[in-house]
Scaffold this motif. Structure first.
Motif, short mmCIF file in Angstrom:
data_model
loop_
_atom_site.label_atom_id
_atom_site.label_comp_id
_atom_site.label_asym_id
_atom_site.label_seq_id
_atom_site.Cartn_x
_atom_site.Cartn_y
_atom_site.Cartn_z
N ASN A 44 0.86 -1.18 0.00
CA ASN A 44 0.00 0.00 0.00
C ASN A 44 0.89 1.23 0.00
O ASN A 44 2.06 1.15 0.42
N TYR A 143 -6.37 -4.24 3.75
CA TYR A 143 -6.05 -2.84 4.11
C TYR A 143 -6.92 -1.85 3.35
O TYR A 143 -7.51 -0.93 3.94
N THR A 147 -9.97 0.35 5.01
CA THR A 147 -9.89 1.81 4.87
C THR A 147 -11.18 2.33 4.24
O THR A 147 -11.77 3.32 4.71
N GLY A 172 -10.45 9.20 -7.78
CA GLY A 172 -9.33 8.25 -7.69
C GLY A 172 -9.89 6.85 -7.59
O GLY A 172 -9.87 6.23 -6.53
N SER A 174 -9.13 4.08 -9.62
CA SER A 174 -8.40 2.99 -10.26
C SER A 174 -7.40 2.27 -9.36
O SER A 174 -6.92 1.19 -9.70
N GLY A 175 -7.09 2.82 -8.19
CA GLY A 175 -6.09 2.21 -7.31
C GLY A 175 -6.70 1.17 -6.39
O GLY A 175 -7.82 0.68 -6.64
N VAL A 177 -7.75 1.41 -3.11
CA VAL A 177 -8.95 1.88 -2.40
C VAL A 177 -10.08 2.11 -3.39
O VAL A 177 -11.23 1.69 -3.18
N GLY A 178 -9.77 2.77 -4.51
CA GLY A 178 -10.80 3.13 -5.49
C GLY A 178 -11.53 1.92 -6.05
O GLY A 178 -12.77 1.90 -6.10
N VAL A 195 -13.93 8.78 -11.00
CA VAL A 195 -12.95 9.60 -11.70
C VAL A 195 -11.62 8.87 -11.73
O VAL A 195 -11.10 8.46 -10.69
N CYS A 196 -11.08 8.66 -12.95
CA CYS A 196 -9.79 7.97 -13.10
C CYS A 196 -9.19 8.35 -14.45
O CYS A 196 -9.81 9.09 -15.21
N LYS A 216 -7.98 13.52 -16.90
CA LYS A 216 -6.94 14.15 -17.72
C LYS A 216 -7.52 14.76 -18.99
O LYS A 216 -6.79 15.36 -19.77
N VAL A 261 -6.88 11.52 2.35
CA VAL A 261 -5.55 12.11 2.23
C VAL A 261 -5.48 13.30 3.18
O VAL A 261 -6.04 14.36 2.91
N PHE A 302 -9.55 7.33 8.28
CA PHE A 302 -8.30 6.58 8.41
C PHE A 302 -8.58 5.09 8.39
O PHE A 302 -9.67 4.65 8.76
N PHE A 303 -7.56 4.34 7.99
CA PHE A 303 -7.61 2.88 8.10
C PHE A 303 -7.93 2.48 9.55
O PHE A 303 -7.38 3.08 10.48
N HIS A 346 0.29 5.07 -10.75
CA HIS A 346 -0.63 4.53 -11.76
C HIS A 346 -1.08 3.11 -11.45
O HIS A 346 -1.18 2.26 -12.35
N ARG A 348 -3.30 -0.03 -10.92
CA ARG A 348 -4.60 -0.50 -11.43
C ARG A 348 -4.98 -1.66 -10.53
O ARG A 348 -4.81 -2.83 -10.88
N1 LIG Z 1 -6.00 7.85 5.63
C1 LIG Z 1 -5.70 6.56 5.55
O1 LIG Z 1 -5.69 5.83 6.56
C2 LIG Z 1 -5.42 5.97 4.21
C3 LIG Z 1 -5.47 4.58 4.03
C4 LIG Z 1 -5.27 4.05 2.74
C5 LIG Z 1 -4.96 4.92 1.70
N2 LIG Z 1 -4.88 6.26 1.94
C6 LIG Z 1 -4.54 7.17 0.85
O2 LIG Z 1 -5.53 7.04 -0.16
C7 LIG Z 1 -4.92 7.20 -1.44
C8 LIG Z 1 -5.28 6.01 -2.32
O3 LIG Z 1 -4.70 4.83 -1.80
P1 LIG Z 1 -4.56 3.53 -2.72
O4 LIG Z 1 -4.10 2.42 -1.88
O5 LIG Z 1 -5.80 3.37 -3.50
O6 LIG Z 1 -3.38 4.01 -3.70
P2 LIG Z 1 -2.95 3.40 -5.11
O7 LIG Z 1 -3.39 1.98 -5.18
O8 LIG Z 1 -1.53 3.75 -5.30
O9 LIG Z 1 -3.84 4.20 -6.18
C9 LIG Z 1 -3.76 5.54 -6.42
C10 LIG Z 1 -4.58 5.76 -7.72
O10 LIG Z 1 -4.94 7.12 -7.90
C11 LIG Z 1 -4.86 7.42 -9.28
N3 LIG Z 1 -4.72 8.88 -9.40
C12 LIG Z 1 -3.61 9.63 -9.20
N4 LIG Z 1 -3.90 10.94 -9.34
C13 LIG Z 1 -5.22 11.01 -9.60
C14 LIG Z 1 -6.13 12.10 -9.84
N5 LIG Z 1 -5.72 13.37 -9.81
N6 LIG Z 1 -7.43 11.80 -10.06
C15 LIG Z 1 -7.88 10.52 -10.08
N7 LIG Z 1 -7.07 9.45 -9.86
C16 LIG Z 1 -5.76 9.70 -9.63
C17 LIG Z 1 -3.68 6.62 -9.78
O11 LIG Z 1 -3.73 6.31 -11.17
P3 LIG Z 1 -3.25 7.34 -12.31
O12 LIG Z 1 -2.13 8.17 -11.76
O13 LIG Z 1 -2.78 6.51 -13.47
O14 LIG Z 1 -4.48 8.13 -12.64
C18 LIG Z 1 -3.84 5.33 -8.98
O15 LIG Z 1 -4.65 4.40 -9.66
C19 LIG Z 1 -3.42 7.37 -1.18
O16 LIG Z 1 -3.12 8.75 -1.18
C20 LIG Z 1 -3.24 6.80 0.20
O17 LIG Z 1 -2.13 7.37 0.85
C21 LIG Z 1 -5.10 6.79 3.16
#
Ligand SMILES: NC(=O)c1ccc[n+]([C@@H]2O[C@H](COP(=O)([O-])OP(=O)(O)OC[C@H]3O[C@@H](n4cnc5c(N)ncnc54)[C@H](OP(=O)(O)O)[C@@H]3O)[C@@H](O)[C@H]2O)c1
Length: 359
Positions: A44, A143, A147, A172, A174-175, A177-178, A195-196, A216, A261, A302-303, A346, A348
């Protein structure tokens, strides 16, 4: 006894990751703990941040609040939060699990992580793995699932009986969480706008999103303003998004914006625990009031580790409503490569580590 692990001995970039066969075997300190043999783990963004030292102030306080430990340091530190594996040993108070059970869990960040042959967890952080998933598949979910559960349900108040007819925006999608959030909100019956990036739109539609917007392809704010207003926004992107996103919510109807975030841990790194918490409290408090006066709710999420929430997620998985989305699987010897992949951005879906069949 010793076990193979990936550890760090200091904070830094990817070269601080070190493989060892001599990591201390985990010990059951509390009667409610279990030791799990890790079959698969996943990465993560918090693993990248923790490798670089992010959150160390708060996490070290949580690791040793009364400064009891003779050993002054958190190192060698094992990263990795997700585990799917098999229970090996149980503390005397654990009645829910027994050795041999197939389980999954997400381990809180102040504990030793899962990039290791064994990990210790509290019984209440652990849940039975969904039967329909392999360990590799299951390790992709805890995780990000917990979250999302925390953000949508515990903080945001959404559940399976109040989502019908609601419009939910996921920034967001595609990641890790998304991809989980899109499926959960659809399982609960809401209308989802995701949105992705353009190349992720097929994936996100397949997961159930009703409308998909490429962030984009021109001004995102303007594109979203042409759509009907939303009841709920989940923000996985952060940055300047919150300056305009709350204007997309219906006013005076309980509509809520939840962001994942936040500067919570960074504030403590910069200002120390007490002042950092104060700064976060003032920030979130003033934003909450500002937005409340405009008729919408503003929240940080938060998680949260939770076996019972994982039980609910396992049910959704076994009933076919949620599936893991795996970007790439790496072997245990390739952990540094997996970190580099995650660092490239990026995502997926998820980056998973096959721990047990290490070469
Ligand atoms: N507060 C907490 O406890 C907690 C817990 C888990 C995660 N988080 C946060 O939540 C966020 C997501 O976590 P994750 O695990 O899903 O991360 P991840 O798997 O790395 O995914 C991030 C995704 O966001 C996309 N992205 C980047 N910029 C973007 C934008 N402007 N608009 C739309 N999509 C965008 C990326 O793809 P592209 O760049 O190709 O578009 C990527 O698919 C991270 O910042 C993480 O730190 C916080």
């Amino acid at each position: 006894a010793a076990m193979p692990s990936w550890v760090i001995d200091r904070y830094g970039s990817n070269e601080v990751l070190r493989f060892t066969r001599d990591m201390m075997f985990p010990i059951i300190h509390f009667p409610n703990e279990v030791i799990i043999r890790v079959h698969a783990a996943s990465l993560n963004p918090i693993d990248l941040s923790m490798r670089s030292g992010y959150g160390a102030t708060a996490l070290n306080m949580k690791r040793d609040p009364l400064k009891f430990k003779i050993q002054e340091t958190e190192f060698p530190l094992t990263l990795g939060r997700d585990v799917s594996g098999v229970v090996m040993e149980c503390g005397v108070n654990v009645s829910y699990f027994k050795p041999g059970d197939e389980v999954w869990a997400a381990i809180p960040p102040w504990k030793q992580g899962t990039l290791s042959e064994f990990v210790v967890a509290s019984g209440n952080e652990v849940s039975f793995k969904p039967k329909c998933l392999s360990h590799i598949e299951a390790a992709a979910l805890p995780y990000v699932g917990l979250t999302t559960w925390s953000a949508l349900n515990k903080v945001g108040g959404l559940n399976q009986s109040n989502c019908s007819g609601k419009r939910v925006l996921i920034l967001g999608a595609s990641g890790g969480v998304g991809t989980f959030a899109v499926q959960l909100v659809k399982a609960w019956g809401a209308h989802v706008t995701a949105v992705c990036s353009h190349d992720a739109s097929t994936l996100v539609k397949k997961l159930g999103a009703d409308d998909v917007i490429d962030y984009k392809s021109g001004n995102l704010e303007e594109q979203l303003k042409t759509l009907p207003l939303f009841d709920f926004i989940l923000d996985n992107v952060g940055g300047s998004t919150e300056k305009w996103a709350l204007d997309l919510l219906k006013k005076w109807s309980g509509a809520t914006y939840v962001t994942l975030v936040t500067p919570f841990l960074i504030n403590m790194d910069k200002l120390g625990v007490a002042d950092g918490m104060l700064r976060s409290g003032v920030t979130v408090g003033s934003k909450t009031v500002k937005h409340l006066l405009k008729g919408v709710h503003y929240r940080w999420a938060f998680f949260m580790a939770s076996g019972p929430s994982l039980d609910e997620i396992a049910e959704l998985v076994d009933s076919g409503k949620i599936q893991p989305v795996i970007d790439e699987v790496f072997s245990f010897s390739e952990v540094p490569k997996a970190f580099l992949k995650l660092e490239g951005g990026h995502a997926r879906g998820k980056t998973v580590i096959n721990v047990i069949s290490r070469q």
